[in-house]
Design a protein around this motif. Sequence first.
Motif, PDB file in Angstrom:
ATOM      1  N   ALA A 198       0.830  -1.211   0.000  1.00  0.00           N
ATOM      2  CA  ALA A 198       0.000   0.000   0.000  1.00  0.00           C
ATOM      3  C   ALA A 198       0.866   1.263   0.000  1.00  0.00           C
ATOM      4  CB  ALA A 198      -0.939  -0.003   1.199  1.00  0.00           C
ATOM      5  N   ARG A 199       1.903   1.273   0.810  1.00  0.00           N
ATOM      6  CA  ARG A 199       2.785   2.444   0.869  1.00  0.00           C
ATOM      7  C   ARG A 199       3.544   2.624  -0.443  1.00  0.00           C
ATOM      8  NH1 ARG A 199       3.630   7.396   3.265  1.00  0.00           N
ATOM      9  NH2 ARG A 199       5.775   7.937   2.818  1.00  0.00           N
ATOM     10  N   ARG A 200       4.036   1.503  -1.007  1.00  0.00           N
ATOM     11  CA  ARG A 200       4.746   1.580  -2.290  1.00  0.00           C
ATOM     12  C   ARG A 200       3.837   2.163  -3.370  1.00  0.00           C
ATOM     13  NH1 ARG A 200       4.325  -1.401  -6.564  1.00  0.00           N
ATOM     14  NH2 ARG A 200       3.413  -3.226  -5.549  1.00  0.00           N
ATOM     15  N   GLU A 201       2.614   1.668  -3.439  1.00  0.00           N
ATOM     16  CA  GLU A 201       1.675   2.165  -4.438  1.00  0.00           C
ATOM     17  C   GLU A 201       1.304   3.619  -4.182  1.00  0.00           C
ATOM     18  OE1 GLU A 201      -1.438  -0.783  -4.313  1.00  0.00           O
ATOM     19  OE2 GLU A 201      -0.384  -2.071  -5.751  1.00  0.00           O
ATOM     20  N   ALA A 202       1.149   3.994  -2.919  1.00  0.00           N
ATOM     21  CA  ALA A 202       0.835   5.385  -2.587  1.00  0.00           C
ATOM     22  C   ALA A 202       1.967   6.319  -3.009  1.00  0.00           C
ATOM     23  CB  ALA A 202       0.565   5.530  -1.082  1.00  0.00           C
ATOM     24  N   CYS A 203       3.179   5.797  -3.004  1.00  0.00           N
ATOM     25  CA  CYS A 203       4.345   6.587  -3.435  1.00  0.00           C
ATOM     26  C   CYS A 203       4.520   6.560  -4.950  1.00  0.00           C
ATOM     27  CB  CYS A 203       5.612   6.055  -2.773  1.00  0.00           C
ATOM     28  SG  CYS A 203       5.692   6.335  -1.000  1.00  0.00           S
ATOM     29  N   GLY A 204       3.676   5.810  -5.639  1.00  0.00           N
ATOM     30  CA  GLY A 204       3.766   5.725  -7.099  1.00  0.00           C
ATOM     31  C   GLY A 204       4.963   4.927  -7.589  1.00  0.00           C
ATOM     32  N   LEU A 205       5.393   3.964  -6.782  1.00  0.00           N
ATOM     33  CA  LEU A 205       6.574   3.179  -7.135  1.00  0.00           C
ATOM     34  C   LEU A 205       6.196   1.785  -7.620  1.00  0.00           C
ATOM     35  CD1 LEU A 205       8.847   3.954  -4.048  1.00  0.00           C
ATOM     36  CD2 LEU A 205       8.928   5.031  -6.311  1.00  0.00           C
ATOM     37  N   THR A 206       6.961   1.282  -8.567  1.00  0.00           N
ATOM     38  CA  THR A 206       6.852  -0.116  -8.954  1.00  0.00           C
ATOM     39  C   THR A 206       7.737  -0.934  -8.025  1.00  0.00           C
ATOM     40  OG1 THR A 206       8.741   0.021 -10.447  1.00  0.00           O
ATOM     41  CG2 THR A 206       6.554   0.510 -11.399  1.00  0.00           C
ATOM     42  N   ARG A 232      15.698  -0.962   5.162  1.00  0.00           N
ATOM     43  CA  ARG A 232      15.965  -0.501   3.788  1.00  0.00           C
ATOM     44  C   ARG A 232      14.677  -0.098   3.074  1.00  0.00           C
ATOM     45  NH1 ARG A 232      19.519  -5.397   3.472  1.00  0.00           N
ATOM     46  NH2 ARG A 232      21.615  -4.601   3.865  1.00  0.00           N
ATOM     47  N   ILE A 233      13.662  -0.928   3.201  1.00  0.00           N
ATOM     48  CA  ILE A 233      12.385  -0.648   2.538  1.00  0.00           C
ATOM     49  C   ILE A 233      11.729   0.583   3.148  1.00  0.00           C
ATOM     50  CG2 ILE A 233      10.041  -1.532   2.178  1.00  0.00           C
ATOM     51  CD1 ILE A 233      11.358  -4.333   1.806  1.00  0.00           C
ATOM     52  N   ALA A 234      11.736   0.687   4.463  1.00  0.00           N
ATOM     53  CA  ALA A 234      11.145   1.859   5.120  1.00  0.00           C
ATOM     54  C   ALA A 234      11.841   3.136   4.667  1.00  0.00           C
ATOM     55  CB  ALA A 234      11.233   1.719   6.635  1.00  0.00           C
ATOM     56  N   ARG A 235      13.156   3.125   4.628  1.00  0.00           N
ATOM     57  CA  ARG A 235      13.896   4.314   4.175  1.00  0.00           C
ATOM     58  C   ARG A 235      13.550   4.659   2.737  1.00  0.00           C
ATOM     59  NH1 ARG A 235      19.868   3.096   6.761  1.00  0.00           N
ATOM     60  NH2 ARG A 235      19.332   3.737   8.874  1.00  0.00           N
ATOM     61  N   ALA A 236      13.481   3.653   1.882  1.00  0.00           N
ATOM     62  CA  ALA A 236      13.147   3.895   0.474  1.00  0.00           C
ATOM     63  C   ALA A 236      11.746   4.487   0.335  1.00  0.00           C
ATOM     64  CB  ALA A 236      13.258   2.598  -0.325  1.00  0.00           C
ATOM     65  N   LEU A 237      10.848   4.098   1.232  1.00  0.00           N
ATOM     66  CA  LEU A 237       9.466   4.596   1.201  1.00  0.00           C
ATOM     67  C   LEU A 237       9.277   5.849   2.048  1.00  0.00           C
ATOM     68  CD1 LEU A 237       7.577   1.186   1.361  1.00  0.00           C
ATOM     69  CD2 LEU A 237       7.947   2.646  -0.654  1.00  0.00           C
ATOM     70  N   LYS A 238      10.392   6.328   2.632  1.00  0.00           N
ATOM     71  CA  LYS A 238      10.408   7.561   3.413  1.00  0.00           C
ATOM     72  C   LYS A 238       9.443   7.539   4.606  1.00  0.00           C
ATOM     73  CE  LYS A 238      11.794  10.430  -0.538  1.00  0.00           C
ATOM     74  NZ  LYS A 238      13.082   9.955  -0.658  1.00  0.00           N
TER      75      LYS A 238
END
Length: 118
Positions: free
Chosen positions: A31-39, A71-77
Amino acid sequence: MDEMLLENGNHTGLDVLDEEICRYIGARIKARREACGLTQEKLEALSRCSSTTISRAERGIQILNAANLVRIARALKVSVRELIGIYEYADAVSEDTAAEHALVRDACREAVHRHSSE
């Protein structure tokens, strides 16, 4: 600790609660990845986690180790705490399992606290 994969419907050595948490965290990552517009591929590049790891985590069939969660949390800010949403999860469980979930919540709090003080 190595990341554990789901085998034939069960995580090796884990109980139903662990599997439920794994699916919950995976859904929050997605959900967070998609909210950030990331693949997934873009998240892979930003987090330095493999796309296989990200895909399995999002589907709830892989338990991420602490390093990959960070790592994932940082990438998703977001913070790890926000990403895994353990407080929201604990608040949403039934009273029958609240004590068991409180133990998980406390363990996650302790892990987040240890990581943030490093």
